[in-house]
Design a protein around this motif. Structure first.
Motif, PDB file in Angstrom:
ATOM      1  N   HIS A  27       7.573   1.266   8.163  1.00  0.00           N
ATOM      2  CA  HIS A  27       8.466   0.139   7.892  1.00  0.00           C
ATOM      3  C   HIS A  27       7.677  -1.075   7.413  1.00  0.00           C
ATOM      4  CE1 HIS A  27      11.996  -2.381   8.202  1.00  0.00           C
ATOM      5  NE2 HIS A  27      11.306  -3.238   8.941  1.00  0.00           N
ATOM      6  N   HIS A  28       6.555  -1.358   8.038  1.00  0.00           N
ATOM      7  CA  HIS A  28       5.752  -2.520   7.660  1.00  0.00           C
ATOM      8  C   HIS A  28       5.226  -2.406   6.226  1.00  0.00           C
ATOM      9  CE1 HIS A  28       3.048  -5.945   8.113  1.00  0.00           C
ATOM     10  NE2 HIS A  28       2.066  -5.184   7.632  1.00  0.00           N
ATOM     11  N   LEU A  29       4.833  -1.196   5.840  1.00  0.00           N
ATOM     12  CA  LEU A  29       4.306  -0.997   4.490  1.00  0.00           C
ATOM     13  C   LEU A  29       5.413  -0.862   3.453  1.00  0.00           C
ATOM     14  CD1 LEU A  29       1.410   1.551   5.178  1.00  0.00           C
ATOM     15  CD2 LEU A  29       1.221  -0.904   4.765  1.00  0.00           C
ATOM     16  N   GLY A  30       6.658  -0.879   3.900  1.00  0.00           N
ATOM     17  CA  GLY A  30       7.755  -0.664   2.964  1.00  0.00           C
ATOM     18  C   GLY A  30       7.729   0.737   2.385  1.00  0.00           C
ATOM     19  N   ALA A  31       7.166   1.670   3.162  1.00  0.00           N
ATOM     20  CA  ALA A  31       6.994   3.042   2.669  1.00  0.00           C
ATOM     21  C   ALA A  31       8.005   3.988   3.282  1.00  0.00           C
ATOM     22  CB  ALA A  31       5.568   3.524   2.995  1.00  0.00           C
ATOM     23  N   ASP A  32       9.094   3.427   3.839  1.00  0.00           N
ATOM     24  CA  ASP A  32      10.087   4.279   4.495  1.00  0.00           C
ATOM     25  C   ASP A  32      11.276   4.598   3.605  1.00  0.00           C
ATOM     26  OD1 ASP A  32      10.979   1.700   4.448  1.00  0.00           O
ATOM     27  OD2 ASP A  32      11.655   1.635   6.538  1.00  0.00           O
ATOM     28  N   GLU A  33      11.117   4.360   2.299  1.00  0.00           N
ATOM     29  CA  GLU A  33      12.229   4.645   1.389  1.00  0.00           C
ATOM     30  C   GLU A  33      12.419   6.145   1.203  1.00  0.00           C
ATOM     31  OE1 GLU A  33      13.616   3.860  -3.243  1.00  0.00           O
ATOM     32  OE2 GLU A  33      11.834   2.872  -2.451  1.00  0.00           O
ATOM     33  N   ARG A  34      11.301   6.864   0.967  1.00  0.00           N
ATOM     34  CA  ARG A  34      11.351   8.321   0.813  1.00  0.00           C
ATOM     35  C   ARG A  34      10.163   8.900   1.572  1.00  0.00           C
ATOM     36  NH1 ARG A  34      11.222   6.488  -4.108  1.00  0.00           N
ATOM     37  NH2 ARG A  34       9.323   7.612  -4.632  1.00  0.00           N
ATOM     38  N   VAL A  35      10.432   9.465   2.732  1.00  0.00           N
ATOM     39  CA  VAL A  35       9.369   9.913   3.621  1.00  0.00           C
ATOM     40  C   VAL A  35       9.404  11.435   3.747  1.00  0.00           C
ATOM     41  CG1 VAL A  35       8.418   9.789   5.957  1.00  0.00           C
ATOM     42  CG2 VAL A  35       9.443   7.752   4.921  1.00  0.00           C
ATOM     43  N   LEU A  36       8.231  12.050   3.640  1.00  0.00           N
ATOM     44  CA  LEU A  36       8.082  13.471   3.922  1.00  0.00           C
ATOM     45  C   LEU A  36       7.454  13.603   5.301  1.00  0.00           C
ATOM     46  CD1 LEU A  36       8.138  16.463   3.109  1.00  0.00           C
ATOM     47  CD2 LEU A  36       5.849  16.149   2.146  1.00  0.00           C
ATOM     48  N   ASP A  37       8.177  14.221   6.247  1.00  0.00           N
ATOM     49  CA  ASP A  37       7.688  14.410   7.607  1.00  0.00           C
ATOM     50  C   ASP A  37       7.177  15.850   7.733  1.00  0.00           C
ATOM     51  OD1 ASP A  37       7.118  14.313  10.255  1.00  0.00           O
ATOM     52  OD2 ASP A  37       9.145  13.877  10.949  1.00  0.00           O
ATOM     53  N   ASP A  77       4.306  15.717  -7.815  1.00  0.00           N
ATOM     54  CA  ASP A  77       3.361  14.653  -7.505  1.00  0.00           C
ATOM     55  C   ASP A  77       4.098  13.339  -7.246  1.00  0.00           C
ATOM     56  OD1 ASP A  77       1.561  16.588  -8.027  1.00  0.00           O
ATOM     57  OD2 ASP A  77       0.698  15.673  -9.826  1.00  0.00           O
ATOM     58  N   ARG A  78       3.675  12.646  -6.214  1.00  0.00           N
ATOM     59  CA  ARG A  78       4.173  11.308  -5.858  1.00  0.00           C
ATOM     60  C   ARG A  78       5.701  11.281  -5.757  1.00  0.00           C
ATOM     61  NH1 ARG A  78       0.180   6.972  -8.808  1.00  0.00           N
ATOM     62  NH2 ARG A  78       1.022   5.662  -7.136  1.00  0.00           N
ATOM     63  N   SER A  79       6.247  12.329  -5.144  1.00  0.00           N
ATOM     64  CA  SER A  79       7.695  12.390  -4.927  1.00  0.00           C
ATOM     65  C   SER A  79       8.137  11.471  -3.800  1.00  0.00           C
ATOM     66  CB  SER A  79       8.122  13.822  -4.575  1.00  0.00           C
ATOM     67  OG  SER A  79       7.809  14.714  -5.601  1.00  0.00           O
ATOM     68  N   PHE A  80       7.185  11.052  -2.941  1.00  0.00           N
ATOM     69  CA  PHE A  80       7.537  10.302  -1.739  1.00  0.00           C
ATOM     70  C   PHE A  80       6.745   9.002  -1.669  1.00  0.00           C
ATOM     71  CE2 PHE A  80       8.219  14.775  -0.913  1.00  0.00           C
ATOM     72  CZ  PHE A  80       9.489  14.783  -0.356  1.00  0.00           C
ATOM     73  N   THR A  81       7.355   8.022  -1.026  1.00  0.00           N
ATOM     74  CA  THR A  81       6.612   6.784  -0.766  1.00  0.00           C
ATOM     75  C   THR A  81       5.581   7.003   0.329  1.00  0.00           C
ATOM     76  OG1 THR A  81       8.408   6.112   0.712  1.00  0.00           O
ATOM     77  CG2 THR A  81       8.446   5.223  -1.521  1.00  0.00           C
ATOM     78  N   ALA A  82       5.860   7.934   1.252  1.00  0.00           N
ATOM     79  CA  ALA A  82       4.907   8.200   2.326  1.00  0.00           C
ATOM     80  C   ALA A  82       5.015   9.648   2.772  1.00  0.00           C
ATOM     81  CB  ALA A  82       5.160   7.271   3.515  1.00  0.00           C
ATOM     82  N   ALA A  83       3.852  10.206   3.178  1.00  0.00           N
ATOM     83  CA  ALA A  83       3.805  11.516   3.822  1.00  0.00           C
ATOM     84  C   ALA A  83       3.274  11.315   5.232  1.00  0.00           C
ATOM     85  CB  ALA A  83       2.908  12.476   3.039  1.00  0.00           C
ATOM     86  N   VAL A 107       1.461  14.205  -3.026  1.00  0.00           N
ATOM     87  CA  VAL A 107       2.907  13.948  -3.146  1.00  0.00           C
ATOM     88  C   VAL A 107       3.313  12.548  -2.722  1.00  0.00           C
ATOM     89  CG1 VAL A 107       3.411  16.392  -2.767  1.00  0.00           C
ATOM     90  CG2 VAL A 107       3.465  14.820  -0.823  1.00  0.00           C
ATOM     91  N   ALA A 108       2.382  11.722  -2.187  1.00  0.00           N
ATOM     92  CA  ALA A 108       2.804  10.428  -1.627  1.00  0.00           C
ATOM     93  C   ALA A 108       1.828   9.316  -1.986  1.00  0.00           C
ATOM     94  CB  ALA A 108       2.942  10.537  -0.110  1.00  0.00           C
ATOM     95  N   ASP A 109       2.328   8.087  -1.891  1.00  0.00           N
ATOM     96  CA  ASP A 109       1.497   6.911  -2.118  1.00  0.00           C
ATOM     97  C   ASP A 109       0.846   6.408  -0.832  1.00  0.00           C
ATOM     98  OD1 ASP A 109       2.050   6.696  -4.895  1.00  0.00           O
ATOM     99  OD2 ASP A 109       4.006   5.823  -4.433  1.00  0.00           O
ATOM    100  N   VAL A 110       1.442   6.724   0.309  1.00  0.00           N
ATOM    101  CA  VAL A 110       0.899   6.355   1.614  1.00  0.00           C
ATOM    102  C   VAL A 110       0.865   7.618   2.459  1.00  0.00           C
ATOM    103  CG1 VAL A 110       1.302   5.070   3.749  1.00  0.00           C
ATOM    104  CG2 VAL A 110       1.706   3.967   1.541  1.00  0.00           C
TER     105      VAL A 110
END
Length: 908
Positions: A27-37, A77-83, A107-110
């Motif tokens: 949430h702090h990084l603003g990386a919760d828009e598209r998350v791969l868990d 590639d880079r499908s997610f804001t965070a993995a 697949v992610a930026d973070v």
């Protein structure tokens, strides 16, 4: 920590704290828009993110979005804001560790990685906890043993791998080792003694007081490695982190130790009480033995005097012998061999066109909205009078906390008139004290000790000790809703002729959340022949149980399916309660993941179904289903002509494509095509007709030179057709596979079956039709329409053979005699609605309408007609559908939405 819920308090501090910190970082990084868990089967991180845009991937089936390997992620590639990967690396081998890191970076930026890393203190703490667990339970700790086998990852190598992919990293510690070790031991002791609720106080204190003030105190058990492509994103993360306070860590260890001592003390006190009760009960036990011996002598005398009883016993033995030693159908054996040996995916036999675009396929409700729905639904009040329910639970080595929760859920029933018989065949030493404690607490509970002769024999033994008019089956690790028995008792007051009652159900995941609800249809024989959809919760009248001889040995793994097949075949009335009354425990041993590795788990169900068919003498056999625990009944097909009625008006190319597909897909079924031209006027149409007559001998043409009326057109075509079976087929359809007629013919020839429909697909591969539900959209619509063909929904998938109230006349087969018996199509309808009305009349005549996914047809819906229905058809539909609009479609659960075709839970 704010926002603490009771469900959090019930979980280990270590489990909750790591997900809170992960959600905070994203949430702090603003990386919760598209998350791969990655490894996200528990779903906890998803529940803590406000927007919940989370895709979870795992090798487990606990409600994840994608089943797959983290070493080969099926994403661009880079499908997610965070993995995100929490406590995953320590469970996989070194090669997979490296591949997982590379895939996450791709697949992610973070990238957020949390878990234990290779460190002397961490290794020593884990080894110590493994030994303690082994001493307590006599077996290896499930996930700590995986850590030891796979090896803890290197913190330095993890940072270097991310750096190689252009990521800046920051590392933050969490969960002091000393607190982690004491809290885990606390949980294990409480688990062993069945006193988990006594640890709630210290868990709450850890979350409320300790977390923010001291969670980051070194040495840490877990480290979070956060990688970002932009180094500036990491500068402020440390400010989010909990504080460090060594004194508070010491206090936390002390408090957890006190909690553990309290659990042990309470357990010893309980044990002393049980010892005293056992001494007091010795004389009573001796007297009980004498009573049982006397009863056995009476039975022996009675049996020797009853020639009829002896003859019945001999007949039962012969029946069992024939079932187990008689030669099964060779086709069934061949199907089983194909299931075990073939590498072809199960669902190949029901596949539609290639998927041309992303389609919605997971319609299950998220955890929090579903829990809220459960909490606010109206529940049955217990009736003031009703039957005595005999709840029978065979017990064999369940985990202590599961067994304890199961019994507590039964004791919590708002309807108090029940007896609970626990048939204990366990070898684990922790079971007997738990059962004895509950038997001492509640006079309605009886514990029977028995050698393990299998779940069927053990259940039957328990039922022999009961006195209730109704028997209720519960597994030793599952949960009942508090109003479960009240709901059944209330239904029996309304329907006293019922012999069997079943309810909806869901699952309990390993975090304690209720997930994956299954909202079932009312009694659906064809669906039960496909799989055991009734399952839980089931209550059976004792007289029915006795009539069919109870559960049968030899079907372990599918003993409940065998019982239900036999019970429903003779039951007077079968009632369905459209409410989730049962929570089925989800764990690694609860369901076989791949029948190719365990064919006998599937085989027990096949044998049960084969035995039912053998008794009917119908010449049927069991073929492959579309997955583990599913089956397909095959029926002997009579050699009868099928008349395929295809209406058209011009658009010759469309009709020709349909005819060519029929020719390509023709199998062993004899057929004719009756083309019905409705005022065609184009020269190219007449030229095409001449070409079709010359090319295909099986094509006949009739003219319908009246204003379009779909019902009258088909009625006239039916009169002109020669076939015993009629197939009404749109000209904007194309069969997708060879032998497409066989599945419909096999069913339509059955005396009890009315209309048979196929599974239709849009050109993009989405489902277009898998039956019709009256009530969706205020009239009638196709459930599952627009979804992925493998979509998971609370109503189940669209690829089960099942009973439906109606099917579309875009592809509808019916026996001519049945068609004529109900008067054909009602010509008061013009364009639409007449097919549903026709099916309703078949249903009201006592016939069962069926959708089979094994007949697959492409449907270019509305290629030839306007989809806006005439006002006349709306009026006629409201008239014909009225009873079902008022009281619901029996094959569509009342808890599912009527606003669209998604089959989602009607949460709003």
């Amino acid at each position: 920590m704010t926002g603490i819920t009771e469900s959090m308090v019930q979980k280990e501090y270590d489990l909750i704290s790591r997900h809170v910190l992960a959600a905070r970082i994203l949430h702090h990084l603003g990386a919760d828009e598209r998350v791969l868990d990655i490894g996200g089967a528990d779903g906890l991180t998803r529940s803590l993110l406000s927007n919940r845009h989370v895709i979870s991937i795992d090798v487990l089936t606990n409600g994840v979005d994608v089943i797959g390997s983290a070493a080969a992620l099926p994403f661009a590639d880079r499908s997610f804001t965070a993995a995100l990967a929490l406590d995953v690396l320590e469970h996989v081998d070194s090669d997979t560790k490296g591949a997982l890191l590379e895939e996450a970076a791709r697949v992610a930026d973070v990238v957020v990685l949390g878990g234990p890393y290779d460190d002397t203190q961490v290794r020593q703490a884990e080894d110590h906890q493994r030994r303690l667990f082994a001493e307590l339970f006599g077996r290896e700790h499930p996930w700590l043993s995986e850590h030891a086998s796979a090896g803890l990852p290197s913190l330095r190598e993890t940072q270097q791998r991310l750096a190689e992919h252009g990521f800046a990293t920051i590392t933050l510690g969490s969960n002091p080792v000393a607190v982690w070790a004491e809290q885990l031991y606390n949980s294990h002791v409480a688990l062993k003694m069945g006193l988990d609720e006594r640890t709630g106080g210290v868990r709450r204190w850890l979350l409320e007081e300790f977390f923010e003030q001291a969670d980051a105190t070194p040495p840490s058990y877990r480290y979070f490695v956060v990688g970002a492509r932009n180094v500036g994103d990491l500068d402020s993360i440390a400010a989010l982190w909990p504080a460090a306070d060594q004194a508070l860590v010491t206090e936390a260890v002390r408090r957890v130790q006190i909690s553990t001592a309290s659990v042990i003390e309470h357990g010893l006190t309980t044990l002393d009480g049980l010892r005293g009760a056992a001494q007091r009960g010795w004389a009573e036990s001796v007297e009980a033995i004498h009573r049982h011996v006397k009863r056995l002598r009476e039975v022996e005398v009675s049996a020797s005097m009853s020639a009829r009883g002896w003859a019945e016993s001999v007949e039962r033995i012969r029946e069992l012998e024939s079932m187990f030693w008689g030669a099964p159908d060779e086709r069934s054996i061949k199907a089983l061999e194909e299931l075990v040996l073939s590498e072809k995916p199960w669902r190949t036999c029901i596949a539609g066109p290639a998927i041309g675009e992303p389609l919605r396929w997971n319609v299950m409700p998220d955890a929090d909205p579903y829990q809220a729905w459960l909490a606010r639904r109206s529940v049955s009040e217990p009736p003031t009078c009703g039957p005595l329910f005999s709840i029978v639970v065979p017990v064999f080595n369940p985990p202590a906390e599961y067994l304890t929760e199961c019994i507590r859920s039964i004791r919590a029933q708002t309807y108090p008139t029940f007896e609970l018989v626990l048939v204990d065949a366990s070898t684990a030493i922790h079971v007997a004290p738990i059962l004895a404690r509950f038997e001492e607490l509640d006079e309605r509970i009886v514990v029977i000790q028995r050698n393990n002769e299998g779940i069927a024999a053990n259940t039957n033994a328990g039922i022999e000790e009961t006195t209730g008019e109704w028997i209720v089956f519960v597994d030793h690790d599952d949960l009942l809703e508090p109003h479960a028995l009240a709901a059944i008792a209330s239904r029996l007051m309304e329907e006293p002729s019922a012999d069997l009652v079943y309810s909806d159900e869901d699952k309990v995941d390993k975090t304690g959340n209720f997930v994956e609800p299954f909202f079932k249809p009312d009694w659906s024989p064809e669906l039960l022949y496909t799989l055991n959809y009734i399952a839980h919760l089931t209550a059976c009248r004792r007289s029915l149980f006795d009539k069919i001889g109870g559960l049968r040995q030899g079907f372990e793994g599918a003993q409940d399916y065998d019982f239900l097949l036999r019970a429903t075949s003779v039951a007077n009335r079968i009632e369905h309660i459209a409410d989730v009354l049962y929570h089925w425990r989800q764990h690694a041993g609860s369901t076989a993941l791949d029948v190719q590795f365990k064919p006998d788990a599937h085989g027990a169900g096949r044998r049960a179904l084969s035995d039912l068919l053998r008794r009917s003498g119908s010449g049927t056999w069991v073929d492959l289903g579309v997955g583990a625990t599913t089956h397909r009944i095959r029926y002997e097909r009579r050699a009868e002509l099928v008349s395929i009625v295809v209406p058209f008006k011009d658009k010759a190319a469309l009709t020709e494509a349909c005819l060519e597909a029929i020719e390509r897909s023709s199998g062993a079924v004899e057929y004719e095509v009756v083309l019905v031209s409705n005022q065609s006027s184009q020269a190219e149409t007449f030229a095409a007709i001449d070409r079709w007559r010359e090319r295909w001998s099986w094509v006949r043409l009739i003219e319908f030179n009246e204003p379009f009326n779909f019902q009258r057109l088909n009625n006239q075509a039916a009169q002109a057709a020669s076939g015993k079976l009629l197939l009404f087929l749109n000209n904007d359809t194309e069969p997708l596979h060879t032998d497409w007629l066989e599945p419909m013919v096999e069913l339509a020839q059955r005396s009890e079956i009315g209309a048979v429909g196929a599974r239709l697909f849009f050109e993009n591969g989405a489902v277009q039709h898998a039956g019709v539900v009256v009530g969706i959209g205020g009239f009638a619509e196709h459930p599952w329409a627009g979804l992925h063909p493998d979509a998971i929904t609370p109503a189940g998938p669209s690829y089960w053979v099942r009973n439906v109230l109606a099917v579309t006349a875009a592809c509808l087969m019916v026996d001519r005699e049945k068609f004529e018996h109900v008067g054909g199509f009602d010509e008061r309808f013009i364009v639409c609605g007449g097919d549903v009305d026709f099916c309703l009349r078949l249903h009201q005549a006592g016939l069962r309408n069926v959708m089979t996914p094994y007949a697959r047809v492409l449907h270019r819906e509305a290629s030839t007609r306007d989809r806006i229905p005439p006002e006349n058809d709306v009026r006629e539909s409201l008239r014909a559908y009225a009873p079902y609009l008022a009281h619901g479609d029996p094959f569509y659960n009342q808890n599912l939405t009527l606003t669209d075709t998604s089959c989602r839970l009607a949460i709003d």
